[in-house]
Design a protein around this motif. Structure first.
Motif, PDB file in Angstrom:
ATOM      1  N   MET A 100     -10.894  -0.452 -12.631  1.00 19.88           N
ATOM      2  CA  MET A 100     -10.175  -1.603 -13.189  1.00 19.88           C
ATOM      3  C   MET A 100     -10.503  -2.850 -12.375  1.00 19.88           C
ATOM      4  N   LYS A 101     -10.922  -3.905 -13.061  1.00 16.19           N
ATOM      5  CA  LYS A 101     -11.225  -5.157 -12.379  1.00 16.19           C
ATOM      6  C   LYS A 101      -9.937  -5.776 -11.836  1.00 16.19           C
ATOM      7  N   LYS A 102     -10.069  -6.506 -10.742  1.00 13.86           N
ATOM      8  CA  LYS A 102      -8.925  -7.165 -10.131  1.00 13.86           C
ATOM      9  C   LYS A 102      -8.742  -8.553 -10.742  1.00 13.86           C
ATOM     10  N   TYR A 103      -7.583  -8.813 -11.319  1.00 10.74           N
ATOM     11  CA  TYR A 103      -7.285 -10.134 -11.876  1.00 10.74           C
ATOM     12  C   TYR A 103      -6.345 -10.937 -10.968  1.00 10.74           C
ATOM     13  N   ASN A 104      -5.651 -10.227 -10.079  1.00 12.17           N
ATOM     14  CA  ASN A 104      -4.877 -10.864  -9.007  1.00 12.17           C
ATOM     15  C   ASN A 104      -3.881 -11.917  -9.504  1.00 12.17           C
ATOM     16  N   LEU A 105      -3.153 -11.590 -10.546  1.00  8.89           N
ATOM     17  CA  LEU A 105      -2.157 -12.541 -11.047  1.00  8.89           C
ATOM     18  C   LEU A 105      -0.860 -12.497 -10.233  1.00  8.89           C
ATOM     19  N   GLY A 106      -0.604 -11.350  -9.631  1.00 10.06           N
ATOM     20  CA  GLY A 106       0.565 -11.263  -8.770  1.00 10.06           C
ATOM     21  C   GLY A 106       1.838 -10.874  -9.477  1.00 10.06           C
TER      22      GLY A 106
ATOM     23  N   SER B  93      -3.577  -3.474 -14.692  1.00  8.88           N
ATOM     24  CA  SER B  93      -3.610  -2.563 -15.842  1.00  8.88           C
ATOM     25  C   SER B  93      -2.686  -3.048 -16.953  1.00  8.88           C
ATOM     26  N   ASP B  94      -1.525  -3.599 -16.590  1.00  7.03           N
ATOM     27  CA  ASP B  94      -0.597  -4.072 -17.620  1.00  7.03           C
ATOM     28  C   ASP B  94      -1.156  -5.274 -18.371  1.00  7.03           C
ATOM     29  N   ILE B  95      -1.754  -6.222 -17.674  1.00 11.34           N
ATOM     30  CA  ILE B  95      -2.290  -7.392 -18.376  1.00 11.34           C
ATOM     31  C   ILE B  95      -3.495  -6.999 -19.213  1.00 11.34           C
TER      32      ILE B  95
ATOM     33  N   GLU C 111      -6.189 -19.177 -16.539  1.00 10.95           N
ATOM     34  CA  GLU C 111      -7.491 -19.115 -15.866  1.00 10.95           C
ATOM     35  C   GLU C 111      -8.117 -17.729 -15.987  1.00 10.95           C
ATOM     36  N   ALA C 112      -7.283 -16.701 -15.938  1.00  9.29           N
ATOM     37  CA  ALA C 112      -7.792 -15.326 -15.966  1.00  9.29           C
ATOM     38  C   ALA C 112      -8.080 -14.822 -17.381  1.00  9.29           C
ATOM     39  N   LEU C 113      -7.432 -15.421 -18.386  1.00 11.12           N
ATOM     40  CA  LEU C 113      -7.524 -14.889 -19.756  1.00 11.12           C
ATOM     41  C   LEU C 113      -8.954 -14.740 -20.283  1.00 11.12           C
ATOM     42  N   PRO C 114      -9.835 -15.753 -20.126  1.00 10.81           N
ATOM     43  CA  PRO C 114     -11.192 -15.572 -20.672  1.00 10.81           C
ATOM     44  C   PRO C 114     -11.869 -14.310 -20.148  1.00 10.81           C
ATOM     45  N   THR C 115     -11.739 -14.055 -18.850  1.00 10.09           N
ATOM     46  CA  THR C 115     -12.351 -12.864 -18.262  1.00 10.09           C
ATOM     47  C   THR C 115     -11.712 -11.594 -18.782  1.00 10.09           C
ATOM     48  N   ILE C 116     -10.382 -11.587 -18.865  1.00  9.66           N
ATOM     49  CA  ILE C 116      -9.683 -10.390 -19.344  1.00  9.66           C
ATOM     50  C   ILE C 116     -10.065 -10.081 -20.781  1.00  9.66           C
TER      51      ILE C 116
END
Length: 247
Positions: free
Chosen positions: A1-7, A12-14, A194-199
């Protein structure tokens, strides 16, 4: 699982939440789906003649509009249901308010855009919140807008029976301020954006999406080769005189 680091939400949930939204995206439409929205052939005729476009072009635009409307609804659920994963008492009930936090006595009605509610809808929503305060005097009711006019957490003022009313505990809140309230992080919503495009890219590369299918025009031509005539017969075939309609 890639790290998105949203905190404020696990990787996994996002990922799963974005995947659920992506898989709901609509790719197929047939004539039954198209006409379930009660297509107005008179309006489409105006569009065709005023914009000087072939009726098939106008139909394609209407198909895209209908698909987009469905997908916009899914994005609304994305904004709402992400709070299932935030924790800290935040829940998404099956009915009633969109998001609640019983431990904090916070009740949330969520809207995508600040200009989507007419005066009647605003009044009804506000009165519902007033009733919540009567039932629970320590409650706080929030109208949360994803696309608000400003970054804000202000008293919500509406007109009821020609009188302007407001209450300190009925508030109009932009989504960034609500994320801050829910997570304790002032820039939580910015981090998500910021993370959404990658996810989304990660999700799309990991799933098999449905094939695009649009049979509207083919099915209309089966009614009559003249597509415009078919549209009128689709909507008005039971009306007087339309058994020999000509256009």
């Amino acid at each position: 699982m890639k790290k998105y680091n949203l905190g404020f939400i696990s990787d996994s949930d996002i990922f799963d939440h974005v995947q659920e939204t992506v898989l709901k995206y609509r790719f197929k439409i047939d004539l039954a789906d198209f006409n379930s929205n009660l297509v107005d052939p008179v309006k489409l005729t105006f569009d065709s003649k005023v914009y000087k476009k072939d009726i098939e072009e106008i139909l394609e635009s209407e198909v895209i509009r209908q698909l987009d409307k469905s997908n916009t609804n899914h994005i609304g659920y994305f904004h709402q249901n992400i709070f299932k994963f935030i924790g800290n008492g935040w829940t998404v009930p099956d009915e009633g308010y969109d998001v609640i936090n019983k431990s904090k006595n916070i009740y949330v009605e969520m809207k995508n855009k600040h200009n989507t509610m007419n005066s009647s809808s605003s009044k009804n929503t506000y009165m519902r919140m007033q009733n919540t305060l009567i039932q629970d005097p320590i409650a706080e009711c929030l109208l949360v807008e994803v696309i608000a006019s400003n970054s804000q957490n202000i008293q919500w003022s509406v007109s009821i029976d020609k009188t302007r009313v407001s209450h300190e505990k009925i508030r109009r809140v932009s989504i960034d301020k609500f994320y801050e309230m829910a997570t304790g992080d002032k820039t939580a919503f910015k981090k998500l954006c910021e993370a959404l495009p990658t996810i989304i890219e990660d999700v799309v590369s990991s799933v098999k999406l449905a094939e695009k299918s649009n049979t509207v025009i083919v099915e209309l031509k089966k009614i009559d080769p003249n597509i415009l005539k078919s549209l009128y017969l689709l909507s008005f075939r039971k009306y007087e005189g339309f058994h020999d309609f000509k256009v």
